[in-house]
Design a protein around this motif. Structure first.
Motif, mmCIF file in Angstrom:
data_model
loop_
_atom_site.group_PDB
_atom_site.id
_atom_site.type_symbol
_atom_site.label_atom_id
_atom_site.label_comp_id
_atom_site.label_asym_id
_atom_site.label_seq_id
_atom_site.Cartn_x
_atom_site.Cartn_y
_atom_site.Cartn_z
ATOM 1 N N GLN A 80 0.828 -1.210 0.000
ATOM 2 C CA GLN A 80 0.000 0.000 0.000
ATOM 3 C C GLN A 80 0.862 1.258 0.000
ATOM 4 O O GLN A 80 0.545 2.236 -0.693
ATOM 5 C CB GLN A 80 -0.938 -0.026 1.205
ATOM 6 N N ASP A 81 1.952 1.245 0.759
ATOM 7 C CA ASP A 81 2.856 2.393 0.782
ATOM 8 C C ASP A 81 3.477 2.628 -0.597
ATOM 9 O O ASP A 81 3.579 3.776 -1.055
ATOM 10 C CB ASP A 81 3.961 2.183 1.816
ATOM 11 N N ARG A 82 3.889 1.555 -1.247
ATOM 12 C CA ARG A 82 4.524 1.695 -2.552
ATOM 13 C C ARG A 82 3.528 2.143 -3.614
ATOM 14 O O ARG A 82 3.871 2.914 -4.529
ATOM 15 C CB ARG A 82 5.163 0.367 -2.983
ATOM 16 N N ALA A 83 2.292 1.715 -3.491
ATOM 17 C CA ALA A 83 1.295 1.992 -4.523
ATOM 18 C C ALA A 83 1.044 3.483 -4.711
ATOM 19 O O ALA A 83 0.830 3.953 -5.837
ATOM 20 C CB ALA A 83 -0.008 1.278 -4.196
ATOM 21 N N GLU A 84 1.063 4.242 -3.634
ATOM 22 C CA GLU A 84 0.709 5.659 -3.729
ATOM 23 C C GLU A 84 1.620 6.416 -4.687
ATOM 24 O O GLU A 84 1.157 7.145 -5.573
ATOM 25 C CB GLU A 84 0.727 6.302 -2.349
ATOM 26 N N SER A 85 2.934 6.249 -4.510
ATOM 27 C CA SER A 85 3.852 6.947 -5.401
ATOM 28 C C SER A 85 3.958 6.255 -6.756
ATOM 29 O O SER A 85 4.147 6.911 -7.792
ATOM 30 C CB SER A 85 5.239 7.058 -4.764
ATOM 31 N N LEU A 86 3.820 4.936 -6.765
ATOM 32 C CA LEU A 86 3.932 4.193 -8.013
ATOM 33 C C LEU A 86 2.877 4.663 -9.010
ATOM 34 O O LEU A 86 3.188 5.008 -10.154
ATOM 35 C CB LEU A 86 3.791 2.696 -7.720
ATOM 36 N N TYR A 87 1.609 4.715 -8.555
ATOM 37 C CA TYR A 87 0.539 5.124 -9.455
ATOM 38 C C TYR A 87 0.420 6.636 -9.579
ATOM 39 O O TYR A 87 0.050 7.151 -10.638
ATOM 40 C CB TYR A 87 -0.793 4.536 -8.989
ATOM 41 N N ALA A 126 -6.057 -4.965 -8.639
ATOM 42 C CA ALA A 126 -5.715 -3.819 -7.801
ATOM 43 C C ALA A 126 -6.936 -3.341 -7.025
ATOM 44 O O ALA A 126 -8.063 -3.444 -7.510
ATOM 45 C CB ALA A 126 -5.175 -2.678 -8.661
ATOM 46 N N PRO A 127 -6.736 -2.796 -5.830
ATOM 47 C CA PRO A 127 -7.853 -2.225 -5.072
ATOM 48 C C PRO A 127 -8.459 -1.021 -5.790
ATOM 49 O O PRO A 127 -7.806 -0.368 -6.613
ATOM 50 C CB PRO A 127 -7.202 -1.791 -3.746
ATOM 51 N N GLN A 128 -9.689 -0.699 -5.422
ATOM 52 C CA GLN A 128 -10.356 0.444 -6.027
ATOM 53 C C GLN A 128 -9.582 1.741 -5.803
ATOM 54 O O GLN A 128 -9.560 2.618 -6.677
ATOM 55 C CB GLN A 128 -11.775 0.586 -5.459
ATOM 56 N N SER A 129 -8.928 1.866 -4.658
ATOM 57 C CA SER A 129 -8.189 3.102 -4.374
ATOM 58 C C SER A 129 -7.019 3.293 -5.332
ATOM 59 O O SER A 129 -6.715 4.425 -5.728
ATOM 60 C CB SER A 129 -7.698 3.106 -2.927
ATOM 61 N N TRP A 130 -6.363 2.198 -5.736
ATOM 62 C CA TRP A 130 -5.265 2.294 -6.696
ATOM 63 C C TRP A 130 -5.812 2.608 -8.086
ATOM 64 O O TRP A 130 -5.242 3.424 -8.819
ATOM 65 C CB TRP A 130 -4.460 1.004 -6.745
ATOM 66 N N ILE A 131 -6.896 1.944 -8.445
ATOM 67 C CA ILE A 131 -7.522 2.193 -9.741
ATOM 68 C C ILE A 131 -7.951 3.655 -9.842
ATOM 69 O O ILE A 131 -7.784 4.298 -10.883
ATOM 70 C CB ILE A 131 -8.725 1.262 -9.947
ATOM 71 N N ALA A 132 -8.480 4.197 -8.750
ATOM 72 C CA ALA A 132 -8.950 5.583 -8.756
ATOM 73 C C ALA A 132 -7.811 6.556 -9.029
ATOM 74 O O ALA A 132 -8.005 7.562 -9.731
ATOM 75 C CB ALA A 132 -9.615 5.913 -7.419
#
Length: 207
Positions: free
Chosen positions: A65-72, A102-108
């Motif tokens: 989850q931490d990595r996803a924020e900057s990745l996307y 992927a979770p909805q938050s990442w897709i968003a």
């Protein structure tokens, strides 16, 4: 989404090499294709079963989850030609859906950053109470949500797990070949689209 709409698999593979496979498992040498396309929380279960893990599931999930924020939000780039392809498909009256592990938050994050709308359905593995890819359930659910049979749907997938899920669901499956999966056998799919131009040829019959 991952590996098709955006080049995120390159970054996830790097994350796996630098932390997941290097520090979060007890031993062994997993291949990226073993886990690519799976929901990240199920990746933990798979690795724990096959290789043993050195971290808890909560720690594993938090790291993703931490990595996803900057990745996307910062790293990934949109695949060339996607907005134009979407516009062409909409003009033909074809429903469009993102169906992702992927979770909805990442897709968003991706949808908002690259203005990928409107869509007829956005379905995440977290939205269904069934195992994720390579099991077929998410694509079966997506077809049902769209009021269609899986056999009437076209799925674009880049991972072996995703291709397997789509094929097992009965959808017409297009494998999207790009840099991160260039060496993989994608022959389970009905057709392989080489890069953005290949996708356009598959759907529109033109460059």
């Amino acid at each position: 989404m991952d590996g098709v709409l955006v080049d995120s698999e390159t970054y996830w593979h790097r994350f796996e090499d630098e932390w997941v496979f290097a520090a979060a498992i007890e031993g062994g040498d997993p291949a990226h294709e073993e886990v690519t396309g799976m929901p990240y929380y199920e990746i933990y279960d798979y690795l724990d079963r096959e290789y043993g893990t050195t971290v808890t599931k909560d720690e594993f999930v938090a790291a993703y989850q931490d990595r996803a924020e900057s990745l996307y939000g910062e790293d990934v780039r949109l695949t060339e030609g996607i907005p134009a392809l979407f516009d062409s498909l909409r003009a033909e009256g074809r429903p469009l859906a993102i169906v992702s592990s992927a979770p909805q938050s990442w897709i968003a994050i991706v949808r908002e950053r690259f203005d990928l709308g409107p869509l007829d359905l956005v379905l995440s593995a977290e939205d269904i109470d069934e195992p994720g890819k390579p099991e077929p359930h998410i694509y079966e659910r997506a077809a049902a949500e769209l009021g269609a049979e899986p056999a009437d749907c076209v799925v674009i997938e880049d991972s072996l797990n995703g291709i397997e899920a789509a094929v097992r669901a009965g959808a017409y499956t297009v494998a999207f070949r790009t840099t991160h999966n260039a060496e993989l056998d994608l022959s389970r799919a009905e057709v392989v689209a080489d890069g953005p131009e290949g996708l356009r040829r598959v759907f529109l019959g033109s460059e």
